[in-house]
Design a protein around this motif. Structure first.
Motif: not given
Length: 83
Positions: A37-43, A30-35, A5-7
């Motif tokens: 944009r930061q994205k997060f796994l809620p768990s 913890p987060c990952v970057y798609f380009g 999900i988005s930041s």
């Protein structure tokens, strides 16, 4: 499969500002970057929050519903100026 999900959405779930979310990322959230944009796994985020107990935040209930956390701290002694 859990979705990233988005930041903005993650900050909303946690009940914090996007700036606070950025601070937490700097502290190891913890987060990952798609380009760009930061994205997060809620768990992963909820596991990090529980392990760090950095701030009172909302939690995700069993059915995926957001359960609000406490607003503020009981030990907050900040004086508020009155107009």
């Amino acid at each position: 499969m859990e979705k990233y999900i988005s930041s903005e959405h993650m900050a909303g779930i946690l009940g914090i500002s996007w700036r606070t979310l950025r601070t937490f990322v700097g502290e190891g959230l913890p987060c990952v970057y798609f380009g760009k944009r930061q994205k997060f796994l809620p768990s992963e985020v909820m596991a990090w929050v529980k392990a760090n107990k950095s701030a009172p935040v909302a939690s995700v209930g069993e059915a995926g519903a957001v359960v609000p956390g406490e607003e503020g701290h009981s030990d907050d002694t900040t004086k508020v100026a009155q107009a």
